[in-house]
Design a protein around this motif. Structure first.
Motif, mmCIF file in Angstrom:
data_model
loop_
_atom_site.group_PDB
_atom_site.id
_atom_site.type_symbol
_atom_site.label_atom_id
_atom_site.label_comp_id
_atom_site.label_asym_id
_atom_site.label_seq_id
_atom_site.Cartn_x
_atom_site.Cartn_y
_atom_site.Cartn_z
ATOM 1 N N ASN A 220 32.006 39.800 38.269
ATOM 2 C CA ASN A 220 32.459 38.420 38.357
ATOM 3 C C ASN A 220 32.101 37.857 39.728
ATOM 4 O O ASN A 220 32.466 38.439 40.763
ATOM 5 C CB ASN A 220 33.981 38.375 38.143
ATOM 6 N N PRO A 221 31.414 36.712 39.771
ATOM 7 C CA PRO A 221 31.001 36.155 41.070
ATOM 8 C C PRO A 221 32.179 35.765 41.965
ATOM 9 O O PRO A 221 32.078 35.847 43.192
ATOM 10 C CB PRO A 221 30.164 34.929 40.698
ATOM 11 N N VAL A 222 33.307 35.385 41.378
ATOM 12 C CA VAL A 222 34.479 35.024 42.194
ATOM 13 C C VAL A 222 35.016 36.270 42.907
ATOM 14 O O VAL A 222 35.391 36.203 44.083
ATOM 15 C CB VAL A 222 35.582 34.360 41.336
ATOM 16 N N VAL A 223 35.031 37.390 42.209
ATOM 17 C CA VAL A 223 35.502 38.636 42.828
ATOM 18 C C VAL A 223 34.559 39.023 43.962
ATOM 19 O O VAL A 223 35.008 39.434 45.033
ATOM 20 C CB VAL A 223 35.634 39.767 41.792
ATOM 21 N N ARG A 224 33.269 38.836 43.782
ATOM 22 C CA ARG A 224 32.317 39.133 44.859
ATOM 23 C C ARG A 224 32.558 38.209 46.056
ATOM 24 O O ARG A 224 32.554 38.657 47.206
ATOM 25 C CB ARG A 224 30.887 38.974 44.368
ATOM 26 N N GLU A 225 32.741 36.930 45.790
ATOM 27 C CA GLU A 225 33.025 35.975 46.879
ATOM 28 C C GLU A 225 34.295 36.391 47.620
ATOM 29 O O GLU A 225 34.342 36.355 48.851
ATOM 30 C CB GLU A 225 33.214 34.567 46.315
ATOM 31 N N TYR A 226 35.328 36.746 46.863
ATOM 32 C CA TYR A 226 36.593 37.200 47.476
ATOM 33 C C TYR A 226 36.328 38.402 48.383
ATOM 34 O O TYR A 226 36.834 38.473 49.510
ATOM 35 C CB TYR A 226 37.611 37.563 46.390
ATOM 36 N N TRP A 227 35.544 39.353 47.893
ATOM 37 C CA TRP A 227 35.302 40.573 48.670
ATOM 38 C C TRP A 227 34.625 40.242 49.994
ATOM 39 O O TRP A 227 34.995 40.760 51.045
ATOM 40 C CB TRP A 227 34.480 41.557 47.852
ATOM 41 N N TYR A 228 33.656 39.350 49.941
ATOM 42 C CA TYR A 228 32.983 38.942 51.178
ATOM 43 C C TYR A 228 33.916 38.139 52.083
ATOM 44 O O TYR A 228 33.898 38.298 53.310
ATOM 45 C CB TYR A 228 31.717 38.135 50.881
ATOM 46 N N ALA A 229 34.735 37.300 51.495
ATOM 47 C CA ALA A 229 35.627 36.438 52.281
ATOM 48 C C ALA A 229 36.728 37.229 52.983
ATOM 49 O O ALA A 229 37.330 36.739 53.947
ATOM 50 C CB ALA A 229 36.252 35.369 51.387
ATOM 51 N N THR A 230 37.001 38.439 52.544
ATOM 52 C CA THR A 230 38.077 39.247 53.140
ATOM 53 C C THR A 230 37.533 40.426 53.955
ATOM 54 O O THR A 230 38.293 41.322 54.326
ATOM 55 C CB THR A 230 39.022 39.765 52.041
ATOM 56 N N ASN B 246 42.602 39.518 44.574
ATOM 57 C CA ASN B 246 43.337 40.459 45.426
ATOM 58 C C ASN B 246 44.343 41.245 44.595
ATOM 59 O O ASN B 246 44.486 42.455 44.767
ATOM 60 C CB ASN B 246 44.050 39.717 46.552
ATOM 61 N N ALA B 247 45.015 40.565 43.668
ATOM 62 C CA ALA B 247 45.989 41.251 42.806
ATOM 63 C C ALA B 247 45.299 42.301 41.937
ATOM 64 O O ALA B 247 45.817 43.414 41.770
ATOM 65 C CB ALA B 247 46.726 40.236 41.942
ATOM 66 N N LEU B 248 44.129 41.972 41.392
ATOM 67 C CA LEU B 248 43.392 42.936 40.573
ATOM 68 C C LEU B 248 42.989 44.164 41.389
ATOM 69 O O LEU B 248 43.173 45.303 40.956
ATOM 70 C CB LEU B 248 42.134 42.281 39.986
ATOM 71 N N TYR B 249 42.446 43.923 42.579
ATOM 72 C CA TYR B 249 42.010 45.025 43.425
ATOM 73 C C TYR B 249 43.204 45.881 43.861
ATOM 74 O O TYR B 249 43.163 47.114 43.785
ATOM 75 C CB TYR B 249 41.253 44.511 44.651
ATOM 76 N N THR B 250 44.258 45.216 44.300
ATOM 77 C CA THR B 250 45.432 45.945 44.788
ATOM 78 C C THR B 250 46.078 46.757 43.670
ATOM 79 O O THR B 250 46.548 47.868 43.901
ATOM 80 C CB THR B 250 46.445 44.971 45.411
ATOM 81 N N ASN B 251 46.088 46.221 42.477
ATOM 82 C CA ASN B 251 46.632 46.960 41.341
ATOM 83 C C ASN B 251 45.845 48.252 41.122
ATOM 84 O O ASN B 251 46.433 49.320 40.933
ATOM 85 C CB ASN B 251 46.600 46.085 40.084
ATOM 86 N N ALA B 252 44.528 48.159 41.161
ATOM 87 C CA ALA B 252 43.698 49.354 41.004
ATOM 88 C C ALA B 252 43.945 50.338 42.151
ATOM 89 O O ALA B 252 44.023 51.551 41.935
ATOM 90 C CB ALA B 252 42.228 48.976 40.931
ATOM 91 N N LEU B 253 44.091 49.814 43.354
ATOM 92 C CA LEU B 253 44.360 50.660 44.513
ATOM 93 C C LEU B 253 45.684 51.407 44.350
ATOM 94 O O LEU B 253 45.751 52.617 44.579
ATOM 95 C CB LEU B 253 44.397 49.799 45.781
ATOM 96 N N PHE B 254 46.735 50.727 43.929
ATOM 97 C CA PHE B 254 48.030 51.378 43.702
ATOM 98 C C PHE B 254 47.938 52.408 42.579
ATOM 99 O O PHE B 254 48.507 53.492 42.684
ATOM 100 C CB PHE B 254 49.118 50.362 43.379
ATOM 101 N N TYR B 255 47.236 52.055 41.501
ATOM 102 C CA TYR B 255 47.072 53.014 40.405
ATOM 103 C C TYR B 255 46.410 54.290 40.903
ATOM 104 O O TYR B 255 46.791 55.385 40.508
ATOM 105 C CB TYR B 255 46.251 52.397 39.270
ATOM 106 N N TYR B 256 45.416 54.138 41.753
ATOM 107 C CA TYR B 256 44.750 55.304 42.319
ATOM 108 C C TYR B 256 45.720 56.104 43.196
ATOM 109 O O TYR B 256 45.809 57.325 43.097
ATOM 110 C CB TYR B 256 43.508 54.891 43.122
ATOM 111 N N ARG B 257 46.448 55.410 44.041
ATOM 112 C CA ARG B 257 47.347 56.092 44.980
ATOM 113 C C ARG B 257 48.427 56.904 44.285
ATOM 114 O O ARG B 257 48.827 57.953 44.784
ATOM 115 C CB ARG B 257 47.997 55.071 45.915
#
Length: 185
Positions: free
Chosen positions: A131-141, A101-112
């Motif tokens: 990364n399979p963990v990032v994929r699992e996170y994406w599905y889990a959220t 979530n921190a990785l994704y949110t960081n990219a989102l803020f950088y874009y914004r």
């Protein structure tokens, strides 16, 4: 007998008055043009300040987000508060999801704030989705993202990530870095 020249003298006075009025109008227009120019410069400054303030606010929000996630990553009891995933997860998975979530949110803020383009965001996300963990996170959220306002940047980017993930999973290409169509600006 003396000749009176009222007509010529009267026209000269009218012409002088008209010239004076024209000169006054030109001075007034020049003053108004100067005032409008000054107002335009001030408005541009205010717009830059507002834009800068928005970037400052986003940076502060990102810092606070990271601080909260860091505390949750470091303390399993605090991490339980953020456990909003669809299925139960282990302590290890929860920490990994919070970091994803921190990785994704960081990219989102950088874009914004304009530090990266939409195309760069796409490329970064395409990389971390390997990364399979990032994929699992994406599905889990998935259900959490469903509550985001439909027309927002975050919702649009989330749909873009959803589409990219689908394309990555359906692709049989070994060259993952060419999967998906980067968005046009």
């Amino acid at each position: 007998m003396a000749t009176q020249r009222f007509g010529v003298r009267g026209l000269g006075a009218v012409a002088t008055a008209a010239a004076g009025m024209a000169a006054g109008a030109l001075v007034t227009m020049a003053a108004q043009r100067h005032a409008l120019g000054t107002l335009r410069v001030r408005l541009e400054h205010l717009e830059r300040t507002a834009h800068s303030q928005q970037h400052t606010n986003l940076a502060n929000q990102q810092r606070l987000h990271w601080e909260l996630l860091s505390k949750a990553i470091d303390d399993p009891e605090l991490a339980e508060v953020l456990d909003l995933f669809e299925a139960p997860v282990s302590t290890k998975q929860r920490r990994q999801y919070l970091y994803a979530n921190a990785l994704y949110t960081n990219a989102l803020f950088y874009y914004r704030i304009g530090n990266i383009s939409r195309e760069e965001f796409f490329g970064y996300i395409r990389g971390i989705l390997q990364n399979p963990v990032v994929r699992e996170y994406w599905y889990a959220t998935r259900h959490q993202r469903a509550t985001i306002a439909d027309g927002s940047d975050e919702a649009e980017l989330g749909r873009m990530v959803d589409e990219l993930l689908t394309q990555l999973e359906e692709s049989d290409a070994d060259e993952w870095w060419v999967v998906g169509e980067p968005p046009s600006q």
